[in-house]
Design an enzyme around this catalytic site. Structure first.
Site, PDB file in Angstrom:
ATOM      1  CD1 TRP A 275      -2.035  -2.011   2.226  1.00 54.94           C
ATOM      2  CD2 TRP A 275      -3.069  -1.219   0.418  1.00 54.94           C
ATOM      3  NE1 TRP A 275      -3.115  -2.802   1.976  1.00 54.94           N
ATOM      4  CE2 TRP A 275      -3.775  -2.336   0.875  1.00 54.94           C
ATOM      5  CE3 TRP A 275      -3.523  -0.550  -0.721  1.00 54.94           C
ATOM      6  CZ2 TRP A 275      -4.922  -2.810   0.241  1.00 54.94           C
ATOM      7  CZ3 TRP A 275      -4.663  -1.025  -1.346  1.00 54.94           C
ATOM      8  CH2 TRP A 275      -5.346  -2.130  -0.866  1.00 54.94           C
TER       9      TRP A 275
ATOM     10  CG  HIS B 106     -25.891  13.844  -8.066  1.00 54.98           C
ATOM     11  ND1 HIS B 106     -25.446  14.676  -7.053  1.00 54.98           N
ATOM     12  CD2 HIS B 106     -25.372  14.364  -9.206  1.00 54.98           C
ATOM     13  CE1 HIS B 106     -24.694  15.629  -7.565  1.00 54.98           C
ATOM     14  NE2 HIS B 106     -24.632  15.473  -8.868  1.00 54.98           N
TER      15      HIS B 106
ATOM     16  CD  GLU C 189      -0.810  10.264   6.000  1.00 54.48           C
ATOM     17  OE1 GLU C 189      -0.603  11.070   6.923  1.00 54.48           O
ATOM     18  OE2 GLU C 189      -0.545  10.501   4.811  1.00 54.48           O
TER      19      GLU C 189
HETATM   20  C1  LIG Z   1      -4.776   3.751  -0.993  1.00 56.65           C
HETATM   21  C2  LIG Z   1      -3.859   3.525   0.171  1.00 56.65           C
HETATM   22  C3  LIG Z   1      -2.648   4.192   0.237  1.00 56.65           C
HETATM   23  C4  LIG Z   1      -1.767   3.975   1.304  1.00 56.65           C
HETATM   24  N1  LIG Z   1      -0.553   4.632   1.319  1.00 56.65           N
HETATM   25  C5  LIG Z   1       0.362   4.279   2.271  1.00 56.65           C
HETATM   26  C6  LIG Z   1       1.697   4.817   2.232  1.00 56.65           C
HETATM   27  O1  LIG Z   1       2.040   5.641   1.372  1.00 56.65           O
HETATM   28  N2  LIG Z   1       2.592   4.397   3.177  1.00 56.65           N
HETATM   29  C7  LIG Z   1       2.254   3.482   4.144  1.00 56.65           C
HETATM   30  O2  LIG Z   1       3.118   3.152   4.954  1.00 56.65           O
HETATM   31  N3  LIG Z   1       1.000   2.969   4.215  1.00 56.65           N
HETATM   32  C8  LIG Z   1       0.046   3.343   3.299  1.00 56.65           C
HETATM   33  N4  LIG Z   1      -1.224   2.804   3.346  1.00 56.65           N
HETATM   34  C9  LIG Z   1      -1.528   1.804   4.377  1.00 56.65           C
HETATM   35  C10 LIG Z   1      -2.427   2.321   5.479  1.00 56.65           C
HETATM   36  O3  LIG Z   1      -1.774   3.278   6.251  1.00 56.65           O
HETATM   37  C11 LIG Z   1      -2.883   1.087   6.277  1.00 56.65           C
HETATM   38  O4  LIG Z   1      -3.790   0.388   5.457  1.00 56.65           O
HETATM   39  C12 LIG Z   1      -3.499   1.474   7.606  1.00 56.65           C
HETATM   40  O5  LIG Z   1      -2.506   1.918   8.486  1.00 56.65           O
HETATM   41  C13 LIG Z   1      -4.256   0.321   8.277  1.00 56.65           C
HETATM   42  O6  LIG Z   1      -3.477  -0.834   8.330  1.00 56.65           O
HETATM   43  P1  LIG Z   1      -4.097  -2.228   7.811  1.00 56.65           P
HETATM   44  O7  LIG Z   1      -4.631  -1.991   6.451  1.00 56.65           O
HETATM   45  O8  LIG Z   1      -3.064  -3.264   7.976  1.00 56.65           O
HETATM   46  O9  LIG Z   1      -5.323  -2.479   8.764  1.00 56.65           O
HETATM   47  P2  LIG Z   1      -5.296  -3.158  10.232  1.00 56.65           P
HETATM   48  O10 LIG Z   1      -4.294  -2.492  11.090  1.00 56.65           O
HETATM   49  O11 LIG Z   1      -5.208  -4.630  10.066  1.00 56.65           O
HETATM   50  O12 LIG Z   1      -6.738  -2.772  10.746  1.00 56.65           O
HETATM   51  C14 LIG Z   1      -7.924  -3.495  10.395  1.00 56.65           C
HETATM   52  C15 LIG Z   1      -9.057  -2.952  11.262  1.00 56.65           C
HETATM   53  O13 LIG Z   1      -8.775  -3.206  12.646  1.00 56.65           O
HETATM   54  C16 LIG Z   1      -8.821  -1.994  13.380  1.00 56.65           C
HETATM   55  N5  LIG Z   1      -7.828  -2.026  14.455  1.00 56.65           N
HETATM   56  C17 LIG Z   1      -6.516  -2.352  14.387  1.00 56.65           C
HETATM   57  N6  LIG Z   1      -5.930  -2.265  15.597  1.00 56.65           N
HETATM   58  C18 LIG Z   1      -6.909  -1.879  16.457  1.00 56.65           C
HETATM   59  C19 LIG Z   1      -6.954  -1.606  17.865  1.00 56.65           C
HETATM   60  N7  LIG Z   1      -5.858  -1.696  18.645  1.00 56.65           N
HETATM   61  N8  LIG Z   1      -8.144  -1.257  18.408  1.00 56.65           N
HETATM   62  C20 LIG Z   1      -9.243  -1.108  17.631  1.00 56.65           C
HETATM   63  N9  LIG Z   1      -9.263  -1.342  16.307  1.00 56.65           N
HETATM   64  C21 LIG Z   1      -8.120  -1.722  15.739  1.00 56.65           C
HETATM   65  C22 LIG Z   1      -8.501  -0.896  12.375  1.00 56.65           C
HETATM   66  O14 LIG Z   1      -8.981   0.375  12.759  1.00 56.65           O
HETATM   67  C23 LIG Z   1      -9.225  -1.438  11.135  1.00 56.65           C
HETATM   68  O15 LIG Z   1     -10.582  -1.095  11.209  1.00 56.65           O
HETATM   69  C24 LIG Z   1      -2.129   3.069   2.325  1.00 56.65           C
HETATM   70  C25 LIG Z   1      -3.380   2.420   2.272  1.00 56.65           C
HETATM   71  C26 LIG Z   1      -4.227   2.617   1.215  1.00 56.65           C
HETATM   72  C27 LIG Z   1      -5.530   1.866   1.186  1.00 56.65           C
END
Ligand SMILES: Cc1cc2nc3c(=O)[nH]c(=O)nc-3n(C[C@H](O)[C@H](O)[C@H](O)COP(=O)(O)OP(=O)(O)OC[C@H]3O[C@@H](n4cnc5c(N)ncnc54)[C@H](O)[C@@H]3O)c2cc1C
Length: 379
Positions: A155, A333, A358
């Site tokens: 990502w 819309h 973020e």
């Molecule tokens: C289009 C896009 C661009 C991106 N660009 C970048 C980038 O440039 N650089 C980069 O480093 N990353 C980037 N990301 C990654 C993004 O920052 C992560 O997807 C995000 O930090 C969430 O991590 P995860 O997807 O692993 O979700 P997870 O951490 O697995 O979370 C899944 C769910 O569990 C919840 N959750 C997790 N831990 C807890 C907790 N302790 N208590 C309660 N709820 C919790 C979360 O809120 C979420 O709802 C990007 C993502 C996308 C989709």
């Protein structure tokens, strides 16, 4: 807080608005449909200076104040959130982190290039380490004065079409270290991720780091202090994101107003129905609050004050407000909101990532909860 923009800030906003209307908005639907990277637009974004918006002129930047930069990002978000994301990672995350933590040699090597030539990426997230950043598994080991980095990132915005990636890796007993890794380094490969819900016109990449060798001078900040580098950068990144989200609120309200004024049902314009006005008024409330929150971050920054909490508040509210505003615009819309004949469906899909990256909305609430109570509810 002063709500009057200076003449210079108004000029910057007008410049950004004209540029976005003329150069960015017209191709947004095609880039979204085709998932095409904006090769034609990129040189123009460098030429106008937005890529170095926050950098001092000696590094090839525009030297804008923080609020002016936010105004630019808001306009980009209004025109095309995919382009906003591409610019704000480069200009609002990577460049400021290099300016803050880089040695003079690192700054001279990279900042003018990030302002005028190629994109920077910021690589924290891994397949098994998202919200839980401290668990990242990418490793860096010493080899003489060099470091050798191995692992995988996912990502990563600008991760395959840029020139530089700030890579966060576990460096032995020393904790996590930030490294400046050129994207053409042997062993670095970035593969674009296709099929995203939104932000389809920018580069989001999976990165493989296969024994990438970098010199000791590629360490950003001190070895083992990478999470500090990352957290400081996110204060700035979350500000950018809040400003861009405000742009989606504005675009959504503008589109809904235009449509409501033109669409007739039951023999009258739908803008005259109270329930449609409620949708419009609620989006106006969200927009005004969103803008005030990101401006508040800007004022604190310009007074030299910390804004970790304020950035988190603005990021959370503005991103959720953008989803609400875009959703209301689709509702106004009717069926037409469900096709890309109108841009509101794209606004909704683009906005949907904002509460996810973020720091998710849940993570932001945990940060705010810890700030309020002193209790850590993360684990
Ligand atoms: C289009 C896009 C661009 C991106 N660009 C970048 C980038 O440039 N650089 C980069 O480093 N990353 C980037 N990301 C990654 C993004 O920052 C992560 O997807 C995000 O930090 C969430 O991590 P995860 O997807 O692993 O979700 P997870 O951490 O697995 O979370 C899944 C769910 O569990 C919840 N959750 C997790 N831990 C807890 C907790 N302790 N208590 C309660 N709820 C919790 C979360 O809120 C979420 O709802 C990007 C993502 C996308 C989709």
């Amino acid at each position: 807080m002063d709500f009057d923009l200076t003449e210079e800030q108004q000029q910057v906003r007008a410049l950004a608005r004209d540029f976005c209307d003329a150069e960015i908005a017209p191709g947004a639907r095609a880039r979204d449909r085709d998932e095409s990277f904006p090769d034609d637009l990129l040189p123009k974004l460098f030429d106008i200076g937005f890529m170095g918006a926050l950098l001092p002129e000696r590094y090839g930047g525009m030297g804008l104040d923080y609020l002016s930069y936010g105004l630019v990002v808001e306009e980009l978000g209004r025109a095309d959130a995919a382009m906003r994301s591409l610019v704000s990672v480069n200009a609002g995350l990577v460049s400021p982190v290099l300016l803050q933590w880089g040695t003079e040699e690192q700054r001279r090597e990279w900042l003018p290039r990030l302002a005028g030539e190629g994109l920077g990426a910021f690589a924290l997230t891994e397949p098994e380490a998202g919200s839980d950043l401290a668990s990242l598994a990418t490793r860096a080991r010493r080899d003489g004065s060099d470091w050798i980095i191995s692992g995988a990132k996912v990502w990563i915005t600008n991760g395959s079409r840029g020139i530089l990636t700030v890579v966060f890796a576990r460096s032995g007993d020393q904790g996590i270290t930030a490294f400046l890794v050129p994207q053409d380094a042997p062993g670095y490969s970035g593969v674009p991720m296709k099929g995203k819900l939104g932000l389809r016109g920018n580069d989001t990449a999976e990165i493989a780091l296969d024994d990438v060798r970098v010199p000791g001078s590629a360490v950003l900040g001190e070895p083992g202090r990478g999470l500090r580098v990352a957290m400081g950068a996110l204060d700035s990144g979350r500000y950018s994101l809040a400003a861009g989200a405000t742009g989606i609120c504005q675009a959504s309200l503008d589109a809904a107003l235009r449509y409501a004024d033109q669409r007739r049902q039951f023999g009258r314009r739908i803008s005259g129905f109270q329930l449609v006005q409620e949708l419009l008024a609620d989006s106006f409330l969200d927009l005004e609050a969103a803008r005030a929150l990101y401006w508040k971050v800007a004022w604190r920054h310009m007074r030299g004050e910390r804004h970790t909490v304020e950035s988190s508040v603005a990021k959370t509210f503005c991103s959720e407000a953008a989803v609400r505003c875009a959703d209301r615009a689709v509702q106004v819309h009717g069926g037409y909101g469900y096709s890309d004949e109108y841009p509101v469906g794209r606004y909704l899909r683009d906005a949907r990532v904002l509460p996810l990256y973020e720091g998710t909305s849940q993570v932001q609430r945990l940060l705010l909860g810890r700030h309020l109570t002193g209790e850590n509810a993360f684990t």
